[in-house]
Design a protein around this motif. Sequence first.
Motif, PDB file in Angstrom:
ATOM      1  N   HIS A 146       0.841  -1.222   0.000  1.00  0.00           N
ATOM      2  CA  HIS A 146       0.000   0.000   0.000  1.00  0.00           C
ATOM      3  C   HIS A 146       0.869   1.262   0.000  1.00  0.00           C
ATOM      4  CE1 HIS A 146      -3.270  -2.724   0.622  1.00  0.00           C
ATOM      5  NE2 HIS A 146      -2.747  -3.146   1.757  1.00  0.00           N
ATOM      6  N   ILE A 147       1.877   1.240  -0.858  1.00  0.00           N
ATOM      7  CA  ILE A 147       2.775   2.396  -0.943  1.00  0.00           C
ATOM      8  C   ILE A 147       2.028   3.613  -1.490  1.00  0.00           C
ATOM      9  CG2 ILE A 147       4.878   3.238  -2.126  1.00  0.00           C
ATOM     10  CD1 ILE A 147       5.932   0.325  -1.792  1.00  0.00           C
ATOM     11  N   LYS A 148       0.981   3.353  -2.260  1.00  0.00           N
ATOM     12  CA  LYS A 148       0.178   4.470  -2.804  1.00  0.00           C
ATOM     13  C   LYS A 148      -0.334   5.383  -1.680  1.00  0.00           C
ATOM     14  CE  LYS A 148      -2.959   4.902  -6.699  1.00  0.00           C
ATOM     15  NZ  LYS A 148      -4.034   4.307  -7.464  1.00  0.00           N
ATOM     16  N   ASP A 149      -0.572   4.797  -0.508  1.00  0.00           N
ATOM     17  CA  ASP A 149      -1.057   5.611   0.623  1.00  0.00           C
ATOM     18  C   ASP A 149      -0.040   6.680   1.025  1.00  0.00           C
ATOM     19  OD1 ASP A 149      -3.083   3.821   0.571  1.00  0.00           O
ATOM     20  OD2 ASP A 149      -2.659   2.887   2.523  1.00  0.00           O
ATOM     21  N   LEU A 150       1.222   6.466   0.654  1.00  0.00           N
ATOM     22  CA  LEU A 150       2.274   7.402   1.048  1.00  0.00           C
ATOM     23  C   LEU A 150       2.446   8.551   0.050  1.00  0.00           C
ATOM     24  CD1 LEU A 150       4.941   4.740   2.154  1.00  0.00           C
ATOM     25  CD2 LEU A 150       3.252   5.910   3.579  1.00  0.00           C
ATOM     26  N   PHE A 151       1.672   8.499  -1.045  1.00  0.00           N
ATOM     27  CA  PHE A 151       1.763   9.571  -2.051  1.00  0.00           C
ATOM     28  C   PHE A 151       0.698  10.623  -1.773  1.00  0.00           C
ATOM     29  CE2 PHE A 151       3.177   5.943  -5.015  1.00  0.00           C
ATOM     30  CZ  PHE A 151       4.508   6.138  -4.683  1.00  0.00           C
ATOM     31  N   SER A 152       1.029  11.879  -2.135  1.00  0.00           N
ATOM     32  CA  SER A 152       0.041  12.956  -2.000  1.00  0.00           C
ATOM     33  C   SER A 152      -0.981  12.838  -3.136  1.00  0.00           C
ATOM     34  CB  SER A 152       0.743  14.318  -2.089  1.00  0.00           C
ATOM     35  OG  SER A 152       1.207  14.515  -3.413  1.00  0.00           O
ATOM     36  N   GLU A 153      -2.057  13.609  -2.990  1.00  0.00           N
ATOM     37  CA  GLU A 153      -3.096  13.658  -4.034  1.00  0.00           C
ATOM     38  C   GLU A 153      -2.468  14.031  -5.383  1.00  0.00           C
ATOM     39  OE1 GLU A 153      -7.342  13.562  -4.593  1.00  0.00           O
ATOM     40  OE2 GLU A 153      -6.091  12.954  -2.940  1.00  0.00           O
ATOM     41  N   GLU A 154      -1.593  15.069  -5.354  1.00  0.00           N
ATOM     42  CA  GLU A 154      -0.962  15.551  -6.592  1.00  0.00           C
ATOM     43  C   GLU A 154      -0.101  14.438  -7.211  1.00  0.00           C
ATOM     44  OE1 GLU A 154       2.510  17.878  -6.137  1.00  0.00           O
ATOM     45  OE2 GLU A 154       2.744  18.054  -8.303  1.00  0.00           O
ATOM     46  N   GLU A 155       0.625  13.720  -6.361  1.00  0.00           N
ATOM     47  CA  GLU A 155       1.507  12.661  -6.878  1.00  0.00           C
ATOM     48  C   GLU A 155       0.690  11.538  -7.527  1.00  0.00           C
ATOM     49  OE1 GLU A 155       5.013  13.676  -3.617  1.00  0.00           O
ATOM     50  OE2 GLU A 155       3.592  12.062  -3.188  1.00  0.00           O
ATOM     51  N   ARG A 156      -0.425  11.181  -6.885  1.00  0.00           N
ATOM     52  CA  ARG A 156      -1.280  10.125  -7.463  1.00  0.00           C
ATOM     53  C   ARG A 156      -1.870  10.577  -8.795  1.00  0.00           C
ATOM     54  NH1 ARG A 156      -2.643   8.382  -1.920  1.00  0.00           N
ATOM     55  NH2 ARG A 156      -4.099  10.100  -1.740  1.00  0.00           N
ATOM     56  N   LEU A 157      -2.258  11.848  -8.840  1.00  0.00           N
ATOM     57  CA  LEU A 157      -2.858  12.388 -10.064  1.00  0.00           C
ATOM     58  C   LEU A 157      -1.839  12.365 -11.213  1.00  0.00           C
ATOM     59  CD1 LEU A 157      -5.393  13.778 -11.244  1.00  0.00           C
ATOM     60  CD2 LEU A 157      -4.337  15.970 -10.644  1.00  0.00           C
ATOM     61  N   VAL A 158      -0.601  12.755 -10.916  1.00  0.00           N
ATOM     62  CA  VAL A 158       0.446  12.732 -11.949  1.00  0.00           C
ATOM     63  C   VAL A 158       0.617  11.302 -12.469  1.00  0.00           C
ATOM     64  CG1 VAL A 158       2.935  12.995 -12.365  1.00  0.00           C
ATOM     65  CG2 VAL A 158       1.689  14.790 -11.132  1.00  0.00           C
ATOM     66  N   ALA A 159       0.743  10.344 -11.547  1.00  0.00           N
ATOM     67  CA  ALA A 159       0.960   8.949 -11.964  1.00  0.00           C
ATOM     68  C   ALA A 159      -0.203   8.456 -12.833  1.00  0.00           C
ATOM     69  CB  ALA A 159       1.131   8.061 -10.742  1.00  0.00           C
ATOM     70  N   ASP A 160      -1.433   8.731 -12.402  1.00  0.00           N
ATOM     71  CA  ASP A 160      -2.601   8.232 -13.144  1.00  0.00           C
ATOM     72  C   ASP A 160      -2.691   8.874 -14.523  1.00  0.00           C
ATOM     73  OD1 ASP A 160      -3.190   6.698 -10.968  1.00  0.00           O
ATOM     74  OD2 ASP A 160      -4.805   7.981 -10.218  1.00  0.00           O
ATOM     75  N   THR A 161      -2.407  10.187 -14.580  1.00  0.00           N
ATOM     76  CA  THR A 161      -2.518  10.891 -15.864  1.00  0.00           C
ATOM     77  C   THR A 161      -1.461  10.391 -16.848  1.00  0.00           C
ATOM     78  OG1 THR A 161      -3.201  12.818 -14.594  1.00  0.00           O
ATOM     79  CG2 THR A 161      -2.668  13.205 -16.890  1.00  0.00           C
ATOM     80  N   VAL A 162      -0.239  10.232 -16.363  1.00  0.00           N
ATOM     81  CA  VAL A 162       0.824   9.788 -17.275  1.00  0.00           C
ATOM     82  C   VAL A 162       0.583   8.334 -17.693  1.00  0.00           C
ATOM     83  CG1 VAL A 162       3.316   9.554 -17.610  1.00  0.00           C
ATOM     84  CG2 VAL A 162       2.433  11.431 -16.228  1.00  0.00           C
ATOM     85  N   ARG A 163       0.040   7.540 -16.767  1.00  0.00           N
ATOM     86  CA  ARG A 163      -0.248   6.139 -17.116  1.00  0.00           C
ATOM     87  C   ARG A 163      -1.276   6.079 -18.249  1.00  0.00           C
ATOM     88  NH1 ARG A 163      -2.268   3.603 -12.324  1.00  0.00           N
ATOM     89  NH2 ARG A 163      -0.217   4.237 -11.638  1.00  0.00           N
ATOM     90  N   GLY A 164      -2.287   6.933 -18.163  1.00  0.00           N
ATOM     91  CA  GLY A 164      -3.317   6.974 -19.214  1.00  0.00           C
ATOM     92  C   GLY A 164      -2.714   7.364 -20.558  1.00  0.00           C
ATOM     93  N   PHE A 165      -1.836   8.368 -20.529  1.00  0.00           N
ATOM     94  CA  PHE A 165      -1.164   8.816 -21.767  1.00  0.00           C
ATOM     95  C   PHE A 165      -0.363   7.659 -22.380  1.00  0.00           C
ATOM     96  CE2 PHE A 165       3.153  10.309 -23.095  1.00  0.00           C
ATOM     97  CZ  PHE A 165       2.815  10.824 -24.342  1.00  0.00           C
TER      98      PHE A 165
END
Length: 388
Positions: free
Chosen positions: A11-30
């Motif tokens: 559950h390392i995702k819990d250690l990321f901020s909202e902004e960090e999760r958003l960046v990861a999700d957006t780039v993954r989609g791209f």
Amino acid sequence: MKVFENLDYLHIKDLFSEEERLVADTVRGFVEEEVIPIIANHARDGKFPAHLIKTMGEMGLLGSSLKGYGCAGMSSVAYGLAMQELERGDSSIRSFASVQGSLCMYPIYAYGTEAQKKKWLPAMAKGEKVGCFGLTEPDFGSNPSGMLTKAEKKNGKWIIHGTKMWITNGTMADLAIVWAKVNGRIRGFIVEKGAPGFTAREVKGKLSLRASDTAELSFDRCEIPEDNLLPETDGLKSPLGCLNQARFGIAWGALGAAHACFYEALSYAKNRIQFEKPIASFQLVQAKLADMATEITKAQLLALRVGRLKDEGRSTAAQISMAKRNNVKIALDVSRQAREILGANGILDEYHAMRHMNNLESVYTYEGTHDIHTLIIGEAVTGIPAYK
Ligand code: TGC
Ligand code: FAD
């Protein structure tokens, strides 16, 4: 075959901020929409997908952790996650972003004049101008301090003479950050495409990073304006300062390639039937998957800790070396195990594992080879340099 899932065992995702999760999700989609469908063909043809550059600029992925000058000003961890998602697609895409942001924009940002920053950084952040970084020479790779390229001032111009080898983005770049000795001291210069005496030639015959543009740069008494010197550069520590930025991004990026290989192998193992059972039900296959999951999880924690230290201004070059060395090695091991689990299909480029595996051989070598990083860690723990 679905490749884009996250291994998040702790559950390392819990250690990321909202902004960090958003960046990861957006780039993954791209990457899922724009990179994965085309990358095998580009690798086969040996061509970088240059049409993606503008979109990467619009998404804030170029020079993303720099502040001002049109750059996104992301945290180091958000930058790392972006690199992870890009390399999930292919190391060549992350390499492009590493070189543009960490090796070309960063030295202008850190060592350049205000005029140089205003001229180049906004255009490079948008992807309108592309940069490359020339440190390595044919006879000086791990030991850049021995470089032969020289610069001297004559009649109000700098004259650069020498050769740089293995330069990512080299043939398509609008500008090169070139490292050369002035009276024996290493300084950095901006050499623009078209400068008299400057040529870039594609390196052919690569079996790795095939979708990346790799070049040899020649400077035959190349003339550039006097004010193209990066004035704050002084000695080898200046290019090495840029490498710290890029090596940090690679430590995360390699995890993206590892994730892609892990999921491909897991999905394949659940579906491939031998001896009337899915191969995922055999203990030897499970042992490989368990090792892969464990090493990826440990590597995630290492990258995250170094990223948090970097954001606090407390990371050291030797810590970044540990992350680059470990994470690229585990990614290479994971890709080899994935290729093995895929059996004969693993050698086809319709699967991802072998392309990642071949790419990771370069990643293992560039930005300081695995063994150079071993020696950097060795020096950090013993206080004794063992390079010579
Ligand atoms: P050494 O005497 O140890 O150091 C010289 C000066 O530099 C300082 N320093 C650093 N500064 C900032 N960051 C670092 N990581 C630094 N490491 C050392 C050091 O304190 C000293 O400063 P000062 O003030 O005393 O002058 O230098 P050395 O000649 O013994 O070399 C040490 C060694 C072997 C670790 C270094 O040369 C090295 O890292 N070699 C590897 C070369 C390398 O990584 N090349 C990469 C080329 S670029 C690339 O591969 C791009 S791939 C891009 C892509 O597609 O993603
Ligand atoms: P060498 O330095 O000759 O090393 C050969 C072997 O000897 C390695 O295994 C090494 O670990 C080992 N070795 C060397 N010295 C020691 C020692 N003291 N102790 C123990 N072992 C040692 N460079 C740039 O400047 N810009 C770029 O954009 C760039 N992009 C690249 C892209 C690709 C695809 C590749 C493959 C390379 C790129 N490089 C770039 C060059 C890269 O940084 C060098 O290849 C790397 O630094 C190693 O140098 P070398 O290949 O000359 O190997």
